[in-house]
Scaffold this motif. Structure first.
Motif, PDB file in Angstrom:
ATOM      1  N   MET A   1     -27.070  -9.835 -10.418  1.00 36.23           N
ATOM      2  CA  MET A   1     -26.181 -11.181  -9.789  1.00 36.23           C
ATOM      3  C   MET A   1     -26.626 -12.435 -10.355  1.00 36.23           C
ATOM      4  N   ASN A   2     -25.797 -13.302 -10.394  1.00 40.67           N
ATOM      5  CA  ASN A   2     -26.192 -14.692 -10.918  1.00 40.67           C
ATOM      6  C   ASN A   2     -27.079 -15.342  -9.902  1.00 40.67           C
ATOM      7  N   SER A   3     -27.773 -16.238 -10.347  1.00 39.08           N
ATOM      8  CA  SER A   3     -28.861 -17.004  -9.428  1.00 39.08           C
ATOM      9  C   SER A   3     -28.002 -17.766  -8.484  1.00 39.08           C
ATOM     10  N   TYR A   4     -28.512 -18.098  -7.335  1.00 42.37           N
ATOM     11  CA  TYR A   4     -27.812 -18.904  -6.209  1.00 42.37           C
ATOM     12  C   TYR A   4     -28.668 -19.804  -5.659  1.00 42.37           C
ATOM     13  N   PRO A   5     -28.371 -21.076  -5.570  1.00 43.74           N
ATOM     14  CA  PRO A   5     -26.921 -21.707  -5.690  1.00 43.74           C
ATOM     15  C   PRO A   5     -26.510 -21.581  -7.233  1.00 43.74           C
ATOM     16  N   GLU A   6     -25.180 -21.745  -7.464  1.00 45.00           N
ATOM     17  CA  GLU A   6     -24.517 -22.029  -8.871  1.00 45.00           C
ATOM     18  C   GLU A   6     -24.378 -23.561  -9.250  1.00 45.00           C
ATOM     19  N   SER A   7     -24.360 -23.596 -10.426  1.00 42.54           N
ATOM     20  CA  SER A   7     -23.949 -24.797 -10.974  1.00 42.54           C
ATOM     21  C   SER A   7     -22.847 -24.727 -11.776  1.00 42.54           C
ATOM     22  N   PRO A   8     -22.268 -26.088 -12.055  1.00 43.37           N
ATOM     23  CA  PRO A   8     -20.959 -26.108 -12.873  1.00 43.37           C
ATOM     24  C   PRO A   8     -21.174 -25.346 -14.370  1.00 43.37           C
ATOM     25  N   HIS A   9     -22.546 -25.476 -14.756  1.00 46.86           N
ATOM     26  CA  HIS A   9     -22.904 -24.898 -16.151  1.00 46.86           C
ATOM     27  C   HIS A   9     -22.512 -23.418 -16.079  1.00 46.86           C
ATOM     28  N   GLN A  10     -22.458 -22.695 -15.109  1.00 41.16           N
ATOM     29  CA  GLN A  10     -21.810 -21.188 -15.168  1.00 41.16           C
ATOM     30  C   GLN A  10     -20.341 -21.201 -15.256  1.00 41.16           C
ATOM     31  N   SER A  11     -20.022 -21.722 -16.207  1.00 39.06           N
ATOM     32  CA  SER A  11     -18.488 -21.985 -16.177  1.00 39.06           C
ATOM     33  C   SER A  11     -17.594 -21.108 -16.643  1.00 39.06           C
ATOM     34  N   LEU A  12     -16.101 -21.138 -16.205  1.00 43.86           N
ATOM     35  CA  LEU A  12     -15.145 -20.210 -16.510  1.00 43.86           C
ATOM     36  C   LEU A  12     -14.403 -20.784 -17.623  1.00 43.86           C
ATOM     37  N   ARG A  13     -13.486 -19.997 -17.881  1.00 45.68           N
ATOM     38  CA  ARG A  13     -12.382 -20.331 -19.119  1.00 45.68           C
ATOM     39  C   ARG A  13     -11.443 -20.745 -18.091  1.00 45.68           C
ATOM     40  N   ALA A  14     -10.249 -21.790 -18.578  1.00 43.74           N
ATOM     41  CA  ALA A  14      -9.325 -22.428 -17.675  1.00 43.74           C
ATOM     42  C   ALA A  14      -8.251 -21.348 -17.526  1.00 43.74           C
ATOM     43  N   HIS A  15      -8.036 -20.459 -18.368  1.00 45.95           N
ATOM     44  CA  HIS A  15      -7.049 -19.406 -18.152  1.00 45.95           C
ATOM     45  C   HIS A  15      -7.348 -18.339 -16.916  1.00 45.95           C
ATOM     46  N   LEU A  16      -8.533 -18.450 -16.386  1.00 43.77           N
ATOM     47  CA  LEU A  16      -8.990 -17.696 -15.385  1.00 43.77           C
ATOM     48  C   LEU A  16      -8.610 -18.503 -13.828  1.00 43.77           C
ATOM     49  N   LEU A  17      -8.285 -19.610 -14.131  1.00 44.81           N
ATOM     50  CA  LEU A  17      -7.592 -20.320 -12.814  1.00 44.81           C
ATOM     51  C   LEU A  17      -6.229 -19.542 -12.514  1.00 44.81           C
ATOM     52  N   PHE A  18      -5.571 -19.080 -13.264  1.00 42.03           N
ATOM     53  CA  PHE A  18      -4.464 -18.433 -12.944  1.00 42.03           C
ATOM     54  C   PHE A  18      -4.727 -17.283 -12.007  1.00 42.03           C
ATOM     55  N   PHE A  19      -5.509 -16.549 -12.086  1.00 38.25           N
ATOM     56  CA  PHE A  19      -5.866 -15.462 -11.393  1.00 38.25           C
ATOM     57  C   PHE A  19      -6.650 -15.843  -9.949  1.00 38.25           C
ATOM     58  N   ILE A  20      -7.457 -17.078 -10.084  1.00 38.02           N
ATOM     59  CA  ILE A  20      -8.037 -17.563  -8.712  1.00 38.02           C
ATOM     60  C   ILE A  20      -6.826 -18.112  -8.023  1.00 38.02           C
ATOM     61  N   VAL A 139     -19.882 -13.173  -2.903  1.00 43.09           N
ATOM     62  CA  VAL A 139     -19.969 -14.647  -2.843  1.00 43.09           C
ATOM     63  C   VAL A 139     -21.362 -14.849  -3.566  1.00 43.09           C
ATOM     64  N   LEU A 140     -22.465 -13.976  -3.070  1.00 41.28           N
ATOM     65  CA  LEU A 140     -23.683 -14.152  -3.715  1.00 41.28           C
ATOM     66  C   LEU A 140     -23.695 -13.768  -5.314  1.00 41.28           C
ATOM     67  N   GLY A 141     -22.890 -13.102  -5.631  1.00 36.31           N
ATOM     68  CA  GLY A 141     -22.754 -12.543  -6.986  1.00 36.31           C
ATOM     69  C   GLY A 141     -22.069 -13.890  -7.763  1.00 36.31           C
ATOM     70  N   GLY A 142     -21.539 -14.778  -7.102  1.00 38.23           N
ATOM     71  CA  GLY A 142     -20.879 -16.155  -7.784  1.00 38.23           C
ATOM     72  C   GLY A 142     -19.336 -16.225  -8.199  1.00 38.23           C
ATOM     73  N   ILE A 143     -18.915 -17.272  -8.534  1.00 32.99           N
ATOM     74  CA  ILE A 143     -17.361 -17.406  -8.676  1.00 32.99           C
ATOM     75  C   ILE A 143     -16.973 -16.574  -9.839  1.00 32.99           C
ATOM     76  N   LYS A 144     -17.860 -15.843 -10.789  1.00 41.70           N
ATOM     77  CA  LYS A 144     -17.494 -15.102 -12.079  1.00 41.70           C
ATOM     78  C   LYS A 144     -17.196 -13.532 -11.219  1.00 41.70           C
ATOM     79  N   VAL A 145     -17.695 -13.438 -10.128  1.00 41.93           N
ATOM     80  CA  VAL A 145     -17.705 -12.104  -9.798  1.00 41.93           C
ATOM     81  C   VAL A 145     -16.232 -11.965  -8.982  1.00 41.93           C
ATOM     82  N   ILE A 146     -16.219 -13.280  -8.096  1.00 43.64           N
ATOM     83  CA  ILE A 146     -15.057 -13.229  -7.381  1.00 43.64           C
ATOM     84  C   ILE A 146     -13.997 -13.240  -8.283  1.00 43.64           C
ATOM     85  N   THR A 147     -13.820 -13.874  -9.353  1.00 46.36           N
ATOM     86  CA  THR A 147     -12.752 -14.045 -10.399  1.00 46.36           C
ATOM     87  C   THR A 147     -12.223 -12.768 -10.794  1.00 46.36           C
ATOM     88  N   GLY A 148     -13.317 -11.825 -10.926  1.00 45.04           N
ATOM     89  CA  GLY A 148     -13.059 -10.408 -11.481  1.00 45.04           C
ATOM     90  C   GLY A 148     -12.247  -9.877 -10.675  1.00 45.04           C
TER      91      GLY A 148
END
Length: 371
Positions: A1-20, A139-148
């Motif tokens: 799991m990612n550390s919590y809380p998250e920071s914007p430095h744990q970033s996503l690529r823009a194309h993943l916004l399509f799935f979100i 949610v505790l896994g972070g935004i990347k887990v949710i995106t997956g």
């Protein structure tokens, strides 16, 4: 799991916004929206779907007008900058409450679908507990887990669309006639009714700080809105040409009912599989709302983000178990539908105007900071 809380430095690529954005918009509402719109505009129900889609594009343009000015801040950080500590805190509290309301609506409606279609004796609290346990993990896994998980959800929605080939074999396209046979007021009511089914794009205001290549974010967001509009358009057109008007008005979940006629040699009750897979469809939806709400609570209370996640989950569980009757669920849906019009559509437009006026009156301070 990612550390919590998250920071914007744990970033996503823009194309993943399509799935979100897609997974946030296409949720449990896709099972029942056709009937509600049909009561307003009959055979023209596909037109409010297009209007609602266009309105989403307009609101997203307004969102990007201020998100680009605050690239490292989510809506809560913008609240503080735009309204100050106290008024900004009030606006944050209201938006957190809204996000929790939508999560609760999705959760309780899915529980009702499962009770109606598969397990009539299943207690809502048990299903809520299972869904919220998975939500907590994600949610505790972070935004990347949710995106997956959201990516898998989009694939399931796409496969569901392919199944509409079977009911379309029995389509009567004459059910779509006459076209444009309703007043502008009726279309406005239909668009208002449709708006609750397409909410979810407002979560862009919380995800945007995590996007790495922000210059491409708007493009993929609009792609997601177009895909969602097309999906709902297919849903409503299939229902309109398959059901007669009288049938559609009395069919609570048209999308699931359409799939009852689908049969394979190895599977007879495909709708059972669909309802089960809906869990993967609504799970990232609930996760995104819980994740967004939990990020706002530390802005207005001493709680840390991790504790806020637990608080949101517990509150949702308690309220979900208290909503037992169909009447209570309908009242909750009506409230959520009205509130979502103001919070997802009207408020971003108003905020963009306020921030535009503010920039005209006083020059922006150097740097937007992070938040």
């Amino acid at each position: 799991m990612n550390s919590y809380p998250e920071s914007p430095h744990q970033s996503l690529r823009a194309h993943l916004l399509f799935f979100i954005i897609t997974t946030a918009q296409v949720g449990v509402g896709g099972a029942s929206f056709q009937r509600k719109i049909y009561k307003m505009v009959g055979q023209d129900s596909w037109i409010p779907v297009l209007f609602a889609g266009l309105l989403c594009h307009l609101v997203v343009v307004a969102m990007f007008s201020f998100l680009k000015k605050y690239p490292d801040k989510d809506l809560y950080g913008i609240h503080k900058d735009a309204f100050g500590k106290w008024l900004g805190g009030v606006m944050t509290f209201l938006y957190v409450t809204y996000l929790m309301l939508i999560a609760l609506t999705i959760l309780r409606n899915y529980a009702e679908i499962v009770q109606t279609w598969i397990f009539p004796d299943l207690s809502p609290w048990f299903l809520a507990l299972m869904v919220l346990a998975l939500t907590l993990y994600g949610v505790l896994g972070g935004i990347k887990v949710i995106t997956g998980i959201g990516l898998v959800s989009v694939l399931i929605v796409t496969s569901e669309i392919l199944l509409f080939y079977y009911p379309l074999q029995y389509a009567d396209w004459g059910f779509l006639l006459p076209v444009m046979n309703h007043s502008p007021g009726d279309f406005l009511k239909g668009t208002e009714e449709m708006s609750f089914s397409v909410v979810g794009f407002e979560l862009l205001m919380f995800v945007f700080p995590f996007v790495r290549d922000k210059n491409k974010a708007q493009k993929y967001t609009h792609f997601a809105l177009m895909f969602t509009t097309l999906t709902y358009l297919i849903f409503v057109l299939t229902a309109l040409v398959y059901f007669s008007g009288g049938q559609l008005i009395h069919t609570i979940w048209p999308t699931l009912t359409l799939l009852k006629i689908v049969e394979f040699p190895f599977i007879e009750r495909v709708e059972y599989i669909t309802v089960s897979l809906y869990l993967i469809g609504i799970l990232p939806n609930v996760m995104l709302y819980v994740w967004s709400a939990s990020r706002g609570i530390p802005k207005i209370s001493p709680l840390k983000e991790k504790a806020s996640v637990y608080l949101v989950v517990v509150v949702l569980f308690v309220i979900c178990t208290l909503l037992s009757s169909r009447l209570e669920i309908r009242q909750m849906n009506a409230i959520a539908g009205q509130v979502s019009i103001y919070m997802a559509f009207a408020y971003p437009l108003l905020l963009s105007l306020i921030l535009l006026f503010r920039r005209q009156v006083s020059p922006p301070r150097n740097g937007c900071g992070s938040g």
